[in-house]
Structure formats: C-alpha cells, structure tokens
Design an enzyme around this catalytic site. Structure first.
Site, PDB file in Angstrom:
ATOM      1  N   PHE A 180       2.208  -4.607   2.545  1.00  0.00           N
ATOM      2  CA  PHE A 180       1.391  -3.827   3.368  1.00  0.00           C
ATOM      3  C   PHE A 180       1.965  -3.241   4.672  1.00  0.00           C
ATOM      4  O   PHE A 180       2.915  -4.336   5.109  1.00  0.00           O
ATOM      5  CB  PHE A 180       0.085  -4.514   3.747  1.00  0.00           C
ATOM      6  CG  PHE A 180      -0.873  -4.747   2.651  1.00  0.00           C
ATOM      7  CD1 PHE A 180      -2.023  -3.826   2.439  1.00  0.00           C
ATOM      8  CD2 PHE A 180      -0.689  -5.823   1.782  1.00  0.00           C
ATOM      9  CE1 PHE A 180      -2.799  -4.173   1.349  1.00  0.00           C
ATOM     10  CE2 PHE A 180      -1.636  -6.024   0.679  1.00  0.00           C
ATOM     11  CZ  PHE A 180      -2.725  -5.281   0.495  1.00  0.00           C
ATOM     12  N   THR A 232       2.163  -7.612  -2.945  1.00  0.00           N
ATOM     13  CA  THR A 232       1.833  -6.582  -2.516  1.00  0.00           C
ATOM     14  C   THR A 232       2.494  -6.401  -1.166  1.00  0.00           C
ATOM     15  O   THR A 232       2.057  -7.464  -0.200  1.00  0.00           O
ATOM     16  CB  THR A 232       0.366  -5.988  -2.463  1.00  0.00           C
ATOM     17  OG1 THR A 232      -0.002  -6.058  -4.055  1.00  0.00           O
ATOM     18  CG2 THR A 232       0.032  -4.793  -2.046  1.00  0.00           C
TER      19      THR A 232
END
Length: 416
Positions: free
Chosen positions: A287, A285
């Site tokens: 960010f 992921t």
C-alpha cells in the site's frame, strides 16, 4: 523543496509557465509581493503559506474573510494576497491571506489524522491504514476515485491505497489515478495476506453451496478451497472481501460463505470456519500513503522513489538509455513496468490529452535528496517526453517472517 514534476519546456519558454495558460474561471491568484502569476490551487496554497507571516500584521485573522476569499477564487476571481494601493495612494483593505489551517478544519477527535481507504469497515485496507497511521480516524470510501477526491477536497488528510500484490501484480487503476490527481506518495506499507472462510453462526461446511469474495482473494485461496474437506461450493466474485462478509450477514445467507478478515467476522457477527486459507503464506500487498503535499526527502534512512515516464520515439534505445542513467550510478531498481498508452489528461496540464505509446512505472531505492538521483533524473529528462516523480518516501522496513501471517495483514487489490 523537492522537485516533484519534470516537464520539458519548449525552447524559449519559461518552465514555470509551461502549460499554464490562464483560463476564465481557473481561479488565478496574483501575488503582489512576488510579481508572479500562480496558475493552480497548489501554487496558490504555497504562496499563501509564504506570505502569511508577512501580512499577518496588516490585517486581523478572520475566518469569514478567508472563506470568502476561497469562494471568490473558486469562481475565477483575481485576488491580491496583500493590500494594494489605489490611485490616490491609500491602502485598500483586503482580507488576510487564506491559511492552510482554514481549509483543513480540525478533526472531530482532536489531533487524529483522517485517513481515507477504499472499502467498508473490516476491509484489509482499513488494516493497512491502521498500521500506517495508528490511532487515526478511518474514512471508508466506495471507490478508489473517492479516496483521492477526499484528500484533495480536505475531507481526509491522507489516503492509504493498494498499488501492487506479490501474486496479482500492479493495481493499474491507482497508478492511473496518481497521474490524474495532485496527490503525492509519502510512505508505503507492506502487509501479508491472511484470509479466513466466514459463515453465519451454526453453518457447517457441508451447508455451503457458494463462496463469495474479491476476485483476487478467490484466486489466492483456490487450491485450499478445492482441497478443503466437506466443502463443495461454487465461487462468485464480489466487490471486496469485507463487503462480501457484510452482504452474507445482512441477507442471512446460510448457504453462502465469504472470504475476508477475522475483523470482518467480528464486525458482522460471523464465525470463522477456516483460518489462514491463502495458498501462499508469502503473499503480500503493498500500500502507499498519499497526501496533498510531498514530504522533504532525507538521507538518514532508506528511501524509495517512484516515477513514471514516457517517450514518443520508436525502438528500445530510449528505454536502454533511461535505465542506464540509473545503472551507471548504482541505483537499485525494485520495479519497472510498461503500460500501453491511453489518452489521459495530466493533473498539471491545461492542454488536450496527449497519447503516449507506452508509459513506464519505475521504483528505485534512493532518495530524491541524493545527488545521484538528481543527476539521473536530469539525464532521464533528456530522453523522455514526459517525466513525473510520484513520490520520494521512507521504505517500509518492517520485518516479515516467511510463513507467518499477521492479524494486521492485508489482501490484494482493492478494499481487501
């Protein structure tokens, strides 16, 4: 100073005044030194910072005076940043200009940054915040929107929010919020996903009848859960991973397990029944770190720049011309994604919402300080009806070995 917004003005109209018609109650601030009209709070703060050194000797610093000045501006008053002479030639005594430090009181723990994230303690977003800003004061928020507002309202100094996952794709909600708010991307953090199956102490796999977690976490562990010996449970979606663990612990559910981080197990008194249950060990992921002001682009290290643009002409020729502006200058694109139009009110526009046929998000590996990028964006502006630089920021160069999960890992999408 880096240019962060590109909006094509109408012929005969100054770009500085584009879309900034003064409105009642809009908090317009007049700068007597520059003779310019500042139409929004961001420019007001910039003017204050520039003028503060020049007027510091004219009036003593007064916190009460600054707060009164801020309140007056929020009520739509027209304020002079420096003493203005009256008709008889005498100087009118005015408060010293508002300083950025006055709007940003010191954190409770000294020099720590206050970093907002979406989720509850134990969320993967909290892990990403800790990696982005070690030793910071983490502020959990129940929604992405709240995290944006926390930074805008000086409750937090930064926000760390997910924007895309290697399996689940982009988190469009946060991209939309970047257009609605005046925050800038100042950095990125990439973390591998590391999910755990959590249950109350003493609970066995055979006792579990359902597993709850964020929908993306459930999807990322689907095959592992199906093949797990002794587990035959239904899957139910929950708001976030750490919140699912908190829910099981708070309600004493001995027939329910949660997919979350090992830190969530420690915080809520749960046991790890299975560790590293994600189907893909390379699931990552990404960010982004958000701030009120953009950072100054540099050329001494790898940078990434994120933009969004739209065009109101039919056909594919416009998109081809835009991409060619980068290709001809050997600028490497790392992401391009189209989004169907939706009515939005841009943060820097006082006009009615404008509908775009498509909006395109593009990331490329280059700094805004690079002349190639400046020339490319100048060319792109000729073909687009809307162009905004979301941020130009250092790339996350942290090495991540394939197949190795990290305790500092993040999950996909929100609050995971």
């Amino acid at each position: 100073m880096a240019v962060v917004n590109f909006v094509k003005p109408h012929i005969g109209q100054s770009p500085k005044l584009q879309g900034r018609t003064p409105r009642r109650g809009s908090g317009v601030v007049r700068s007597s030194l520059q003779g310019a009209v500042v139409g929004n709070r961001a420019e007001w703060l910039t003017s204050c910072a520039v003028l503060s050194s020049k007027v510091a000797a004219l009036a003593p610093h007064s916190t009460n005076g600054h707060l009164a000045l801020a309140v007056a501006a929020s009520n739509g008053a027209v304020l002079d940043l420096v003493p203005v002479k009256t008709v008889d030639g005498s100087a009118r005594s005015l408060p010293a200009p508002l300083r950025i430090a006055d709007l940003s009181p010191a954190p409770m723990h000294g020099s720590e940054l206050r970093v907002a994230y979406q989720g509850v303690p134990g969320a993967y977003s909290e892990k990403a915040s800790a990696k982005a800003y070690p030793g910071s004061d983490a502020i959990p928020c129940d929604q992405f929107e709240v995290a944006f507002q926390a930074v805008e309202n000086w409750v937090a100094d930064r926000a760390v929010l997910p924007v895309e996952n290697s399996l689940g794709g982009s988190i469009h909600r946060n991209y939309d919020l970047l257009l609605r708010h005046r925050l800038h991307i100042v950095g990125e953090v990439q973390l591998p996903v590391h999910h755990c199956l959590l249950a109350l102490p003493g609970v066995r796999r055979e006792d579990i009848t359902r597993v709850i977690s964020h929908p993306q976490a459930l999807a990322q562990c689907e095959h592992t859960l199906t093949r797990m010996p002794g587990l035959n449970a239904a899957r139910e979606a929950f708001d976030d991973t750490a919140g699912a663990a908190e829910y099981v612990a708070a309600n004493g559910l001995r027939d329910t397990a949660a997919i979350a981080s090992s830190r969530a197990a420690e915080l809520y008194g749960m046991e790890v029944l299975a560790d590293g249950i994600q189907d893909d060990s390379g699931n990552v992921t990404r960010f982004v770190m958000l701030a009120r002001e953009p950072i100054v682009p540099r050329m001494d290290r790898p940078f990434k720049t994120s933009i969004v643009f739209a065009h109101d002409k039919e056909g594919t020729s416009v998109l081809f011309k835009v991409l060619s502006a980068f290709a001809f200058r050997d600028i490497s694109l790392t992401k391009i994604e189209s989004r169907p139009h939706r009515p939005i009110r841009l943060a820097d526009s006082s006009t009615a919402p404008k509908q775009f046929e498509y909006m395109f998000y593009v990331d490329f590996q280059a700094s805004l300080a690079d002349p190639r990028v400046q020339n490319a964006l100048a060319e792109v502006q000729e073909f687009t009806s809307f162009l905004r630089v979301l941020g130009s920021y250092p790339m996350d160069m942290t090495p991540m070995a394939a197949g190795v999960a990290s305790s500092e890992s993040s999950s996909a999408y929100s609050s995971s």
